[in-house]
Enzyme design. Sequence first.
Site, PDB file in Angstrom:
ATOM      1  N   HIS A   1      83.683   9.382  78.672  1.00  0.00           N
ATOM      2  CA  HIS A   1      82.909   8.593  77.711  1.00  0.00           C
ATOM      3  C   HIS A   1      83.533   7.227  77.436  1.00  0.00           C
ATOM      4  O   HIS A   1      82.817   6.259  77.182  1.00  0.00           O
ATOM      5  CB  HIS A   1      82.789   9.392  76.420  1.00  0.00           C
TER       6      HIS A   1
ATOM      7  N   HIS B   1      77.766   0.886  72.971  1.00  0.00           N
ATOM      8  CA  HIS B   1      78.455   2.079  73.444  1.00  0.00           C
ATOM      9  C   HIS B   1      78.292   3.197  72.432  1.00  0.00           C
ATOM     10  O   HIS B   1      78.482   3.003  71.229  1.00  0.00           O
ATOM     11  CB  HIS B   1      79.948   1.798  73.656  1.00  0.00           C
ATOM     12  N   SER B   2      77.881   4.369  72.916  1.00  0.00           N
ATOM     13  CA  SER B   2      77.896   5.592  72.139  1.00  0.00           C
ATOM     14  C   SER B   2      77.041   5.452  70.879  1.00  0.00           C
ATOM     15  O   SER B   2      75.857   5.163  70.957  1.00  0.00           O
ATOM     16  CB  SER B   2      79.349   5.967  71.826  1.00  0.00           C
ATOM     17  N   GLN B   3      77.646   5.651  69.700  1.00  0.00           N
ATOM     18  CA  GLN B   3      76.914   5.540  68.438  1.00  0.00           C
ATOM     19  C   GLN B   3      76.077   4.277  68.365  1.00  0.00           C
ATOM     20  O   GLN B   3      74.972   4.280  67.811  1.00  0.00           O
ATOM     21  CB  GLN B   3      77.895   5.560  67.266  1.00  0.00           C
TER      22      GLN B   3
END
Length: 389
Positions: A365, A215-217
Amino acid sequence: MRKLTLLGACALFVLTVVVKAEPVPVTPDVPATFKPAQREGYFFVGGRYEGAGGKEFATGQMFVQFHAPTQVTQPFPVVMVHGTAQTGVNFLATPDGRTGWVDHFVERGFAVYVVDQVGRGRSGDNPEVYGPYARLAPGDLESIFTGQERFELFPQAKLHTQWPGGPGVKGNEAFDQFYLSQVPYIANALKSEELVNPALIALLEKIGPSVLLTHSQAGVFGWAVSDQRPDLVKAHVAVEPNGPTFYDIRFKGDAEWYERVGDARARPYGITRVPLKFEPPVNSPTDLTVMQADQPIRPDQIRCWLQAEPARKLPNLAKVPAVIVTGEASFRATMDDCTGAFLAQAGARPDRLALAEHGIHGNGHMMMLEANNGAVANVIIDWIVAKTH
């Protein structure tokens, strides 16, 4: 109008604990999220002894939490990796006390491994070795992660409807719980990649070929580990991966709602800060010639930064089935198509899972925490099952 910068946010100890679940009392104020049918445990991977400032430390270790049904029916476990300022608790439950993604996956027959990134949370922080730490302020999360409909810094923000209890801002109980879960993180993003990638590889070497869910980073870790060890990554689910390609952007709102941050490439290899195995080989990031597209791929998106043609290829990433998952109302909806275009240009051709195209609307997000998190989990699980059976 407020502006926000979008930044990129050897085995030492092995201890496995399997706990037989027993019924526990639940008060009216504590949700019944305990799952007695699961096997659970934890261990550490990676790490070494290292000296600094006249002291000796354990560094590089990563905490791993294990969950599985009593009978595993899926052929490959799922490794869940969180993003900036977060920990593995993102996947365990929601801030308003509902079932988290771990339980949704376990109920579908998966063994699940949830990590805390090296240098963070239960893996242990260590500024003396890892360098300075940073934190996210409440406003950073409110304006693009959980309460973007109040700020409208990017076009999709107004579509956000799924944060529990309304816009995710201070005073919303679910937001307050979410913010309390935030932790300091290593400020140097390259340092994080250099630490987490080998720890994830150590985990996969321990548990065997697995599905990475990032997820994300953590998307940068997923691409790098898939590139380095395609034999161990059966599939990569990149939930709104770190981006956009090459550069960071700043959201401004208004008609010209974004701008590039500086001239330096935030992700010199397009989707990572660490080198990838390009063909022809890339000896330095300057070997990659970057051009910005004249037009966005779709309305209300940024203009992508891609390789100039002829584009170098990423043959190892092409071996790993991948999907990019994007929420309808997320700031990543402005840029995830660029990540997909970069990979397709390099021969990897990931699938795209835009939730709105599957009738799942209003997500930001932090979709694993939102009101319809179960529906999101199910479409991801369906993709994994289709790719790994």
